[in-house]
Design a protein around this motif. Structure first.
Motif, PDB file in Angstrom:
ATOM      1  N   LYS A   9      -5.594  -2.404  -8.135  1.00 31.56           N
ATOM      2  CA  LYS A   9      -6.036  -1.030  -7.901  1.00 31.56           C
ATOM      3  C   LYS A   9      -7.057  -0.948  -6.767  1.00 31.56           C
ATOM      4  CE  LYS A   9      -4.880   0.871 -12.339  1.00 31.56           C
ATOM      5  NZ  LYS A   9      -5.267   1.722 -13.452  1.00 31.56           N
ATOM      6  N   LEU A  10      -7.923  -1.932  -6.660  1.00 26.79           N
ATOM      7  CA  LEU A  10      -8.903  -1.935  -5.566  1.00 26.79           C
ATOM      8  C   LEU A  10      -8.221  -2.120  -4.209  1.00 26.79           C
ATOM      9  CD1 LEU A  10     -11.848  -3.940  -7.156  1.00 26.79           C
ATOM     10  CD2 LEU A  10     -11.761  -1.489  -6.651  1.00 26.79           C
ATOM     11  N   ILE A  11      -7.210  -2.961  -4.160  1.00 23.74           N
ATOM     12  CA  ILE A  11      -6.471  -3.134  -2.899  1.00 23.74           C
ATOM     13  C   ILE A  11      -5.736  -1.832  -2.551  1.00 23.74           C
ATOM     14  CG2 ILE A  11      -4.676  -4.433  -1.679  1.00 23.74           C
ATOM     15  CD1 ILE A  11      -5.432  -6.830  -3.539  1.00 23.74           C
ATOM     16  N   ILE A  12      -5.216  -1.140  -3.556  1.00 19.45           N
ATOM     17  CA  ILE A  12      -4.571   0.161  -3.323  1.00 19.45           C
ATOM     18  C   ILE A  12      -5.585   1.147  -2.742  1.00 19.45           C
ATOM     19  CG2 ILE A  12      -3.577   2.188  -4.485  1.00 19.45           C
ATOM     20  CD1 ILE A  12      -2.088   0.175  -6.334  1.00 19.45           C
ATOM     21  N   VAL A  13      -6.795   1.152  -3.283  1.00 16.53           N
ATOM     22  CA  VAL A  13      -7.845   2.039  -2.745  1.00 16.53           C
ATOM     23  C   VAL A  13      -8.107   1.712  -1.273  1.00 16.53           C
ATOM     24  CG1 VAL A  13     -10.322   2.571  -2.855  1.00 16.53           C
ATOM     25  CG2 VAL A  13      -8.961   2.541  -4.954  1.00 16.53           C
ATOM     26  N   ALA A  14      -8.225   0.431  -0.946  1.00 21.31           N
ATOM     27  CA  ALA A  14      -8.457   0.033   0.446  1.00 21.31           C
ATOM     28  C   ALA A  14      -7.300   0.483   1.343  1.00 21.31           C
ATOM     29  CB  ALA A  14      -8.668  -1.480   0.545  1.00 21.31           C
ATOM     30  N   ALA A  15      -6.074   0.346   0.856  1.00 23.40           N
ATOM     31  CA  ALA A  15      -4.899   0.757   1.639  1.00 23.40           C
ATOM     32  C   ALA A  15      -4.891   2.265   1.858  1.00 23.40           C
ATOM     33  CB  ALA A  15      -3.614   0.316   0.939  1.00 23.40           C
ATOM     34  N   LEU A  24      -0.432  -0.206   8.728  1.00 24.00           N
ATOM     35  CA  LEU A  24      -1.058  -1.266   7.930  1.00 24.00           C
ATOM     36  C   LEU A  24      -1.244  -0.829   6.477  1.00 24.00           C
ATOM     37  CD1 LEU A  24      -3.619  -2.440  10.600  1.00 24.00           C
ATOM     38  CD2 LEU A  24      -1.748  -3.825   9.656  1.00 24.00           C
ATOM     39  N   GLY A  25      -1.722   0.396   6.277  1.00 23.40           N
ATOM     40  CA  GLY A  25      -1.923   0.885   4.912  1.00 23.40           C
ATOM     41  C   GLY A  25      -0.624   0.999   4.137  1.00 23.40           C
ATOM     42  N   VAL A  26       0.398   1.573   4.763  1.00 25.02           N
ATOM     43  CA  VAL A  26       1.701   1.715   4.094  1.00 25.02           C
ATOM     44  C   VAL A  26       2.325   0.349   3.834  1.00 25.02           C
ATOM     45  CG1 VAL A  26       4.072   2.570   4.397  1.00 25.02           C
ATOM     46  CG2 VAL A  26       2.128   4.064   4.904  1.00 25.02           C
ATOM     47  N   SER A  27       2.175  -0.577   4.770  1.00 28.06           N
ATOM     48  CA  SER A  27       2.714  -1.932   4.572  1.00 28.06           C
ATOM     49  C   SER A  27       2.029  -2.618   3.389  1.00 28.06           C
ATOM     50  CB  SER A  27       2.527  -2.775   5.831  1.00 28.06           C
ATOM     51  OG  SER A  27       3.272  -2.235   6.891  1.00 28.06           O
ATOM     52  N   SER A  28       0.722  -2.437   3.271  1.00 25.40           N
ATOM     53  CA  SER A  28      -0.005  -3.003   2.137  1.00 25.40           C
ATOM     54  C   SER A  28       0.519  -2.433   0.829  1.00 25.40           C
ATOM     55  CB  SER A  28      -1.505  -2.718   2.270  1.00 25.40           C
ATOM     56  OG  SER A  28      -2.193  -3.170   1.124  1.00 25.40           O
ATOM     57  N   LEU A  29       0.689  -1.106   0.788  1.00 24.18           N
ATOM     58  CA  LEU A  29       1.215  -0.468  -0.424  1.00 24.18           C
ATOM     59  C   LEU A  29       2.637  -0.955  -0.733  1.00 24.18           C
ATOM     60  CD1 LEU A  29      -0.072   3.197   0.047  1.00 24.18           C
ATOM     61  CD2 LEU A  29      -0.945   1.452  -1.529  1.00 24.18           C
ATOM     62  N   ALA A  30       3.435  -1.155   0.307  1.00 25.76           N
ATOM     63  CA  ALA A  30       4.805  -1.642   0.098  1.00 25.76           C
ATOM     64  C   ALA A  30       4.794  -3.031  -0.540  1.00 25.76           C
ATOM     65  CB  ALA A  30       5.575  -1.662   1.422  1.00 25.76           C
ATOM     66  N   THR A  37      -7.019  -4.265   4.996  1.00 23.77           N
ATOM     67  CA  THR A  37      -8.387  -4.382   5.531  1.00 23.77           C
ATOM     68  C   THR A  37      -8.454  -4.745   7.016  1.00 23.77           C
ATOM     69  OG1 THR A  37      -8.560  -6.705   4.834  1.00 23.77           O
ATOM     70  CG2 THR A  37      -9.339  -5.033   3.279  1.00 23.77           C
ATOM     71  N   THR A  38      -7.363  -5.162   7.612  1.00 23.15           N
ATOM     72  CA  THR A  38      -7.416  -5.651   8.985  1.00 23.15           C
ATOM     73  C   THR A  38      -7.746  -4.552  10.003  1.00 23.15           C
ATOM     74  OG1 THR A  38      -6.351  -7.151  10.537  1.00 23.15           O
ATOM     75  CG2 THR A  38      -4.952  -5.470   9.561  1.00 23.15           C
ATOM     76  N   PHE A  39      -7.330  -3.310   9.735  1.00 21.94           N
ATOM     77  CA  PHE A  39      -7.702  -2.207  10.623  1.00 21.94           C
ATOM     78  C   PHE A  39      -9.221  -2.082  10.696  1.00 21.94           C
ATOM     79  CE2 PHE A  39      -8.986   2.230  11.187  1.00 21.94           C
ATOM     80  CZ  PHE A  39      -8.367   2.540  12.377  1.00 21.94           C
ATOM     81  N   ILE A  88     -14.863  -4.858   1.841  1.00 25.86           N
ATOM     82  CA  ILE A  88     -15.397  -5.413   0.591  1.00 25.86           C
ATOM     83  C   ILE A  88     -14.521  -5.026  -0.594  1.00 25.86           C
ATOM     84  CG2 ILE A  88     -17.327  -5.242  -1.052  1.00 25.86           C
ATOM     85  CD1 ILE A  88     -19.184  -5.095   1.441  1.00 25.86           C
ATOM     86  N   VAL A  89     -14.129  -3.762  -0.678  1.00 19.57           N
ATOM     87  CA  VAL A  89     -13.288  -3.296  -1.787  1.00 19.57           C
ATOM     88  C   VAL A  89     -11.973  -4.080  -1.821  1.00 19.57           C
ATOM     89  CG1 VAL A  89     -11.884  -1.332  -2.596  1.00 19.57           C
ATOM     90  CG2 VAL A  89     -14.295  -0.997  -2.028  1.00 19.57           C
ATOM     91  N   GLY A  90     -11.313  -4.205  -0.658  1.00 17.12           N
ATOM     92  CA  GLY A  90     -10.035  -4.918  -0.605  1.00 17.12           C
ATOM     93  C   GLY A  90     -10.154  -6.380  -1.004  1.00 17.12           C
ATOM     94  N   TRP A  91     -11.121  -7.075  -0.416  1.00 16.03           N
ATOM     95  CA  TRP A  91     -11.240  -8.509  -0.691  1.00 16.03           C
ATOM     96  C   TRP A  91     -11.841  -8.795  -2.069  1.00 16.03           C
ATOM     97  CZ3 TRP A  91      -8.268 -11.949   1.324  1.00 16.03           C
ATOM     98  CH2 TRP A  91      -7.659 -11.659   2.531  1.00 16.03           C
TER      99      TRP A  91
END
Length: 163
Positions: free
Chosen positions: A9-15, A58-64, A85-87, A135-138
């Motif tokens: 869920k945290l990675i989703i928030v970052a995306a 990048l965000g959509v790819s992460s969600l995918a 997070t790379t952006f 920070i949220v993503g990692w």
């Protein structure tokens, strides 16, 4: 909530932050300083638009990755985290290049917008958003990593062998 689910869920928030914040802030809220700035050359606007599409991609790819691959595979979790997070990492590094700025001080279209001061320290919102998103993503990835390790130890203790 278990660590793997919370981490996901945290990675989703970052995306989602990666998809929404650059377009919302730079494309609409502060458009006069960016795409609608008559002082910007068309080529500078091209780079701004390119950053919008990079953030969305990048965000959509992460969600995918998160929606189609199991996050208990740490490689998939790392890929989703990197994409989300790379952006923001790019923004952090871009701001340290000579001639760049995280803020809008002396911007003729924004009437000299000053950063908020917290405990006597000026906080550049672009930089703060980038660092928070990273920070949220990692942290999400770290929780997944810990959750996977716990799961493996539990399986070993219960005598369930990996096939």
């Amino acid at each position: 909530m278990n660590k793997i689910l919370l981490g996901r869920k945290l990675i989703i928030v970052a995306a989602i932050l990666t998809i929404i914040v650059p377009i919302g802030v730079d494309g609409f809220l502060l458009a006069k300083a960016h795409m609608a700035n008559p002082l910007w050359l068309p080529h500078a606007k091209l780079h701004c638009a390119m950053s919008f599409f990079a953030a969305i991609s990048l965000g959509v790819s992460s969600l995918a990755v998160l929606m189609t691959r199991p996050v208990i595979d740490r490689t998939n979790a790392a890929i989703a985290t990197f994409l989300s997070t790379t952006f923001w990492l790019g923004l952090v590094f871009a701001g340290i290049l000579p001639g760049t700025s995280y803020g809008f001080l002396n911007d003729p279209n924004l009437t000299n917008l000053k950063p908020p001061i917290v405990f006597g320290i000026p906080i550049e919102l672009n930089l703060a958003t980038a660092i928070l998103s990273i920070i949220v993503g990692w942290f999400g990835f770290t929780l997944i990593f810990q959750g996977v390790e716990q799961h493996k130890k539990t399986r070993l203790r219960s005598g369930v062998a990996k096939k």
